[in-house]
Design a protein around this motif. Structure first.
Motif, PDB file in Angstrom:
ATOM      1  N   ALA A  48      70.070 120.584 -79.037  1.00 25.89           N
ATOM      2  CA  ALA A  48      69.583 119.770 -80.154  1.00 25.89           C
ATOM      3  C   ALA A  48      70.335 120.130 -81.425  1.00 25.89           C
ATOM      4  O   ALA A  48      70.757 119.254 -82.178  1.00 25.89           O
ATOM      5  N   ASN A  49      70.527 121.419 -81.648  1.00 28.12           N
ATOM      6  CA  ASN A  49      71.260 121.885 -82.831  1.00 28.12           C
ATOM      7  C   ASN A  49      72.702 121.374 -82.805  1.00 28.12           C
ATOM      8  O   ASN A  49      73.212 120.897 -83.820  1.00 28.12           O
ATOM      9  N   GLU A  50      73.362 121.453 -81.658  1.00 27.66           N
ATOM     10  CA  GLU A  50      74.731 120.944 -81.525  1.00 27.66           C
ATOM     11  C   GLU A  50      74.791 119.461 -81.890  1.00 27.66           C
ATOM     12  O   GLU A  50      75.703 119.020 -82.586  1.00 27.66           O
ATOM     13  N   TYR A  51      73.827 118.704 -81.399  1.00 27.01           N
ATOM     14  CA  TYR A  51      73.795 117.264 -81.665  1.00 27.01           C
ATOM     15  C   TYR A  51      73.620 116.997 -83.166  1.00 27.01           C
ATOM     16  O   TYR A  51      74.320 116.158 -83.739  1.00 27.01           O
ATOM     17  N   LEU A  52      72.715 117.730 -83.818  1.00 27.73           N
ATOM     18  CA  LEU A  52      72.478 117.534 -85.248  1.00 27.73           C
ATOM     19  C   LEU A  52      73.697 117.925 -86.064  1.00 27.73           C
ATOM     20  O   LEU A  52      74.031 117.253 -87.038  1.00 27.73           O
TER      21      LEU A  52
END
Length: 58
Positions: A48-52
């Protein structure tokens, strides 16, 4: 029909709401729900962090 190489994720406003739930809410139940929603959608908080980061939201 063209295939997208990126997985289908929820709309950004919904993801941002879950992040808010996790980080800003004073309720442990709401924090947990936000975390669970992110993990369910991305497989892990790291993904999720990578996507954000990729979306330039953080």
């Amino acid at each position: 029909m063209p295939q997208s190489s990126e997985a289908k994720y929820p709309p950004l406003p919904l993801i941002q709401t879950w992040v808010w739930m996790m980080t800003e809410s004073n309720s442990p139940e709401i924090q947990q729900k936000g975390q669970n929603n992110l993990i369910s959608s991305f497989g892990s908080l790291a993904k999720a962090n990578e996507y954000l980061v990729k979306q330039k939201l953080i």
